[in-house]
Design an enzyme around this catalytic site. Structure first.
Site, mmCIF file in Angstrom:
data_model
loop_
_atom_site.group_PDB
_atom_site.id
_atom_site.type_symbol
_atom_site.label_atom_id
_atom_site.label_comp_id
_atom_site.label_asym_id
_atom_site.label_seq_id
_atom_site.Cartn_x
_atom_site.Cartn_y
_atom_site.Cartn_z
ATOM 1 N N CYS A 58 0.805 -1.227 0.000
ATOM 2 C CA CYS A 58 0.000 0.000 0.000
ATOM 3 C C CYS A 58 0.836 1.274 0.000
ATOM 4 C CB CYS A 58 -0.927 0.015 1.206
ATOM 5 S SG CYS A 58 -1.977 -1.447 1.335
ATOM 6 N N HIS B 95 -8.872 3.058 -2.865
ATOM 7 C CA HIS B 95 -7.499 2.703 -2.514
ATOM 8 C C HIS B 95 -6.867 1.865 -3.629
ATOM 9 C CE1 HIS B 95 -4.022 1.381 -0.440
ATOM 10 N NE2 HIS B 95 -4.547 0.492 0.392
ATOM 11 N N CYS C 135 -0.815 2.179 6.573
ATOM 12 C CA CYS C 135 -0.400 0.833 6.946
ATOM 13 C C CYS C 135 -0.010 0.085 5.679
ATOM 14 C CB CYS C 135 -1.515 0.101 7.696
ATOM 15 S SG CYS C 135 -3.074 -0.062 6.790
ATOM 16 N N GLY D 80 0.573 -3.890 3.976
ATOM 17 C CA GLY D 80 0.370 -5.319 4.071
ATOM 18 C C GLY D 80 1.646 -6.075 4.396
#
Length: 426
Positions: A104, A382, A412, A414
């Site tokens: 991300c 996203h 955050c 992954g």
């Protein structure tokens, strides 16, 4: 060992060696599978933003390297991105390209890496960008299929948890840290309402590059014949997409409360309080301040890239990453939360976004509209590889509009990480 000045004044001070930002743009962010980019290619979206950040005469020739964040595309998107860069008018003889995958945070990592190259003197100008078509590439490409069997049976829980579905990590954060379903739905409602107000007020207009592309419309025909089969017709039309299409103006807490849990029958994360699966691209043009001054481009400077930080966390609660990366980043510069005027913290899930706000002491800042004031990924979407650069564009334009001196982008990541980056307005 040499010491470096710390604190707000030091961060805001200008120096010829600064890495400054001349342009930061994004495409609209559209819903995967149903939105206006469902028939577009990720490299098509990338070409649009690469073309815009270098739209002045001769600007593309100044760019020495382009970094592209991409998560799902075939071959890491490297060949497609290089082709897209050349298509957008950059010369392969003078401009190189690399792709990066930090899930991300991929395009924020691209921005940070290009900035680091400029800071080290390796290049004078570069672009940090990101692209993603989750319509084309989500699903099996999001989780390893042909994986070394020993990893799935690894004695390391953290190794096994790296392939835990993101929705389940959201549920673990909610349960471990007491984030209720009602609070998650209220947060999601606010995200949509803020984004709807921003869109209606034209606050996204300066950061969005319109994209003209194809769109296949499918219409059901009348049932006919002995088999009573309903016919369908497909018409391909040309559309120019100018706005994000995932924002729901009429959303309510009551309608969100009626949605069933998406990942765990007894859970609280739903399609309504989680980030949308999306398509989009974004790009930021960076340059050494002395180079910009020499070329007469000082008037175009929007701000400067200060630095970035990454932090690790347990993979099964990857959503807590910003709560670890942001303090690490601010401590490096001797800064406090109160020094930051605007925050863009990715809303992967309402559960983790709320936890991070609470852990960081930013709940009051969120209520006052200093955190995600124009909504976040729950409303906007996203697109994995593009989100970091999208947040950067939204932050920089918002800081310029509202007069905030410092801003932070964070998300955050992954497999158990967080990333954050600090920017200063000119």
């Amino acid at each position: 060992m040499a010491t470096h000045p710390r604190g707000l004044a030091a961060v805001l001070a200008k120096a010829p060696t600064d890495t400054v930002i001349l342009s930061s743009v994004r495409t609209p962010i559209c819903r995967a599978y149903k939105g206006r980019f469902k028939d577009a290619y990720p490299e098509e979206l990338l070409a649009a933003v690469l073309g815009r950040v270098s739209d002045e005469e001769g600007m593309a020739a100044l760019v020495e390297d382009v970094g592209v964040g991409v998560v799902l595309s075939e071959l890491g998107g490297s060949k497609a991105a290089r082709m897209s860069m050349n298509h957008a008018g950059y010369r392969s003889e003078t401009t190189c390209l690399f792709t990066v995958n930090r899930a991300c945070a991929s395009s924020l990592q691209a921005v940070a890496t290009v900035a680091a190259h400029i800071g080290a003197g390796a290049i004078s100008a570069g672009v940090g960008a990101g692209m993603e078509s989750m319509t084309r590439n989500y699903g099996s490409r999001a989780v390893p299929v042909d994986l070394w069997p020993a990893l799935r049976a690894s004695p390391s829980k953290d190794a096994r948890d790296c392939v835990m579905p993101m929705g389940l990590t959201s549920e673990k954060v909610a349960r471990r840290y007491g984030v209720s379903r009602g609070d998650q739905d209220a947060f999601a409602e606010a995200s949509h309402r803020r984004a709807a107000r921003a869109r209606a007020g034209g606050l996204f207009d300066a950061e969005i590059v319109p994209v003209t592309t194809r769109f296949r419309e499918v219409a059901d025909g009348e049932a006919g014949g002995e088999a009573d089969v309903t016919s369908t017709t497909t018409t391909t039309v040309t559309v120019t997409v100018t706005q994000d299409d995932g924002i729901r103006e009429s959303i309510s807490r009551e309608s969100l409360a009626r949605l069933k849990p998406a990942f765990d029958p007894d859970g609280a994360s739903t399609a309504g309080n989680s980030s949308q699966v999306s398509d989009g691209a974004a790009a930021t043009l960076l340059m050494r301040r002395s180079t910009a001054a020499r070329l007469g481009l000082s008037g175009r400077v929007m701000g400067k890239f200060v630095s970035a930080a990454v932090a690790g966390c347990a993979p099964d609660e990857m959503g807590v990453g910003p709560a670890l990366a942001i303090p690490k980043l601010l401590a490096r510069h001797g800064l406090q939360n109160s020094d930051v005027g605007r925050w863009e913290i990715n809303e992967a899930f309402a559960s983790q976004a709320l936890y991070c706000l609470r852990a960081l002491g930013l709940e009051a800042a969120w209520e006052r509209g200093r955190v995600n004031p124009t909504g976040g990924a729950i409303a906007l979407g996203h697109p994995l590889g593009a989100t970091g650069a999208r947040l950067t564009s939204t932050l920089l334009h918002g800081m310029r509009r509202d007069g905030h001196d410092l801003g932070v982008v964070s998300m955050c990541v992954g497999t158990g990480m967080g990333m954050a980056a600090l920017f200063a307005r000119e």
